[in-house]
Design an enzyme around this catalytic site. Structure first.
Site, PDB file in Angstrom:
ATOM      1  N   GLN A  20     -48.747 -49.220  -6.727  1.00 16.47           N
ATOM      2  CA  GLN A  20     -48.220 -48.938  -5.395  1.00 16.47           C
ATOM      3  C   GLN A  20     -48.680 -47.586  -4.849  1.00 16.47           C
ATOM      4  O   GLN A  20     -48.685 -47.381  -3.645  1.00 16.47           O
ATOM      5  CB  GLN A  20     -46.687 -48.989  -5.431  1.00 16.47           C
ATOM      6  N   ASN A  67     -40.578 -53.649 -15.560  1.00 22.45           N
ATOM      7  CA  ASN A  67     -39.821 -53.440 -14.335  1.00 22.45           C
ATOM      8  C   ASN A  67     -39.441 -54.782 -13.712  1.00 22.45           C
ATOM      9  O   ASN A  67     -40.294 -55.645 -13.502  1.00 22.45           O
ATOM     10  CB  ASN A  67     -40.666 -52.658 -13.319  1.00 22.45           C
ATOM     11  N   GLU A  68     -38.156 -54.936 -13.450  1.00 26.35           N
ATOM     12  CA  GLU A  68     -37.636 -56.104 -12.729  1.00 26.35           C
ATOM     13  C   GLU A  68     -38.222 -57.450 -13.193  1.00 26.35           C
ATOM     14  O   GLU A  68     -38.845 -58.180 -12.416  1.00 26.35           O
ATOM     15  CB  GLU A  68     -37.847 -55.938 -11.228  1.00 26.35           C
TER      16      GLU A  68
HETATM   17  C1  BGC Z   1     -39.597 -52.753  -6.939  1.00 28.28           C
HETATM   18  C2  BGC Z   1     -40.528 -51.746  -6.335  1.00 28.28           C
HETATM   19  C3  BGC Z   1     -40.498 -51.898  -4.847  1.00 28.28           C
HETATM   20  C4  BGC Z   1     -39.087 -51.671  -4.363  1.00 28.28           C
HETATM   21  C5  BGC Z   1     -38.929 -51.709  -2.860  1.00 28.28           C
HETATM   22  C6  BGC Z   1     -38.274 -52.898  -6.210  1.00 28.28           C
HETATM   23  O1  BGC Z   1     -37.809 -54.197  -6.268  1.00 28.28           O
HETATM   24  O2  BGC Z   1     -39.379 -52.428  -8.286  1.00 28.28           O
HETATM   25  O3  BGC Z   1     -41.803 -51.915  -6.869  1.00 28.28           O
HETATM   26  O4  BGC Z   1     -41.368 -51.008  -4.227  1.00 28.28           O
HETATM   27  O5  BGC Z   1     -38.311 -52.712  -4.868  1.00 28.28           O
HETATM   28  O6  BGC Z   1     -39.387 -52.889  -2.342  1.00 28.28           O
END
Ligand code: BGC
Length: 426
Positions: free
Chosen positions: A20, A153-154
């Site tokens: 990102q 992550n997530e």
């Molecule tokens: C993610 C990020 C994302 C953020 C805002 C989160 O769900 O981990 O990568 O930028 O949301 O959209």
């Protein structure tokens, strides 16, 4: 109002992720998936500007910085690592430490090297084997200087966006079976990484203590009249907590996938929590959340239509504490708000919720605001602006938004070293 300071040693930070912010991550599946009008391109050019960006993080008064290591940059071809990339990550981690920012390192945030993705990504067992090798290498390289790792992550978003909503690669839609298999694979990848890093570091640096956790995306699902029989609430709950429940119990229980897996049980030292919004638990809420129908923005929501819900944040912290009895790091929390009209209230309300939960006995050890600066927001491109610093993508110039100063003040207000002078001084 009942607020209190966060405990000594609390980590105050901002969060970023490699694809990102870095720019030019040409060897991963996202680079191939991005549509012409929404390409990451140079993103926020963090790869070349990390020194000055870390100075901006320091200017906020933070003492930690969340970053991710881009596996495809390190290993662009299977088995061949890139010395320049390795050098860059050593420099980045050293720069964090030089600037008194504890590096909080994510091992995987949504991207896969092309050579893995082309062979089925997380649905192929070979990806798990390769990821574990990579993770072992990461421990050898950086384990002497990094004390906190988020493995994945997530995982819940990753599985759903890739195989239900189809907005992440490989862009498959409405395949709950594949989404469940993907998330089950991520649970196993996480548990392997957890053991590998702990084992490696115990051997290499005996006595050194590191913490590993995972960061699911938690939504506050609000009760709705349209949720007949409470089905959507149950789906939402499973989305939020399914991953951690599996790690706690040693049993994976998804709609289409069940497995007793004792080897995953207990494999987390902390709960990482990414929290952004509340959504009604009904069909519209779920479709909006998945990005399948447009969301509307307004005073109470973000530019990309995520409704604010600070009380829901407090509830989520309490619930995670009661269910898992582990320390919690809030690894992401923030709002897309280009004009910065709503961010101050969002930040103030969410930090107040955080401090209230801490006052109620929840063991919260860190808060990372998403994000330090504007960056590439996946399928939404460069449009949503989450940064405390605004980025002009033509010049790559950074400008602080007003909320940057506010965050700095709130960190002081909620830190131990700051004396309480009243409830509403900020
Ligand atoms: C993610 C990020 C994302 C953020 C805002 C989160 O769900 O981990 O990568 O930028 O949301 O959209």
């Amino acid at each position: 109002m009942n607020w209190q300071k966060m405990p000594p040693g609390f980590l105050w930070g901002t969060a970023t992720s490699a694809h990102q912010v870095e720019g030019g991550n040409i060897h991963n599946d996202w680079w191939d998936f991005e549509q012409d009008s929404k390409r990451s391109g140079a993103a926020s050019d963090f790869r070349n500007r990390f020194e000055s960006d870390l100075d901006l993080a320091r200017d906020l008064g933070t003492n930690s910085f969340r970053l991710s290591l881009e596996w495809s940059r390190i290993e662009p071809k299977h088995g061949q690592r890139c010395p320049m990339a390795i050098d860059y990550y050593h420099q980045l981690i050293d720069a964090c430490l030089d600037k008194d920012l504890q590096p909080f390192v994510t091992l995987q945030q949504f991207t896969l090297p092309r050579w893995c993705a082309d062979k089925g990504g997380w649905l192929n067992q070979e990806t798990l084997t390769a990821f574990n090798k990579h993770v072992s290498w990461v421990a050898d390289q950086f384990g002497d200087r990094v004390s906190h790792f988020v493995t994945i992550n997530e995982p819940n978003v990753q599985a759903g966006a890739s195989y239900l909503a189809g907005v992440f690669p490989p862009g498959r839609r409405l395949r709950p079976d594949l989404a469940d298999r993907c998330q089950a694979a991520l649970i196993k990848a996480h548990a392997q990484a957890y053991r590998t890093i702990h084992n490696n570091l115990e051997k290499r640096f005996p006595g050194r203590s590191v913490e590993l956790g995972v960061s699911p995306h938690i939504v506050s699902w609000k009760k709705s009249h349209w949720d007949l029989g409470g089905i959507f609430k149950r789906i939402g709950e499973q989305f939020n907590w399914g991953f951690l429940d599996a790690l706690s119990s040693g049993t994976i229980k998804f709609q289409t996938y069940r497995e007793v897996a004792p080897e995953i049980q207990g494999c987390f030292d902390f709960v990482g929590m990414n929290y952004f919004m509340g959504m009604p638990a009904n069909i519209l809420g779920v479709l909006k959340f998945m990005g399948l129908i447009p969301k509307s923005s307004g005073e109470q929501s973000s530019d990309n239509g995520w409704p604010q819900d600070a009380p829901g944040f407090e509830q989520a912290l309490l619930r995670a504490h009661n269910d898992y009895h582990k320390p919690i790091y809030v690894t992401e929390n923030g709002i897309a708000d280009a004009s910065d009209r709503r961010r101050s209230k969002y930040l103030t309300d969410h930090l107040e919720a955080l401090s209230r939960a801490s006052g109620a006995g929840v063991d919260i050890r860190g808060y990372f605001h998403w994000s330090l600066m504007d960056n590439f927001e996946w399928h939404e491109g460069l449009q949503p602006r989450f940064g405390l610093y605004e980025v002009d993508y033509d010049s790559q110039e950074r400008r602080p938004r007003r909320s940057a100063e506010l965050y700095k003040g709130l960190i002081q207000k909620y830190s131990e070293s700051y004396s309480k002078v009243g409830d509403h001084e900020l």
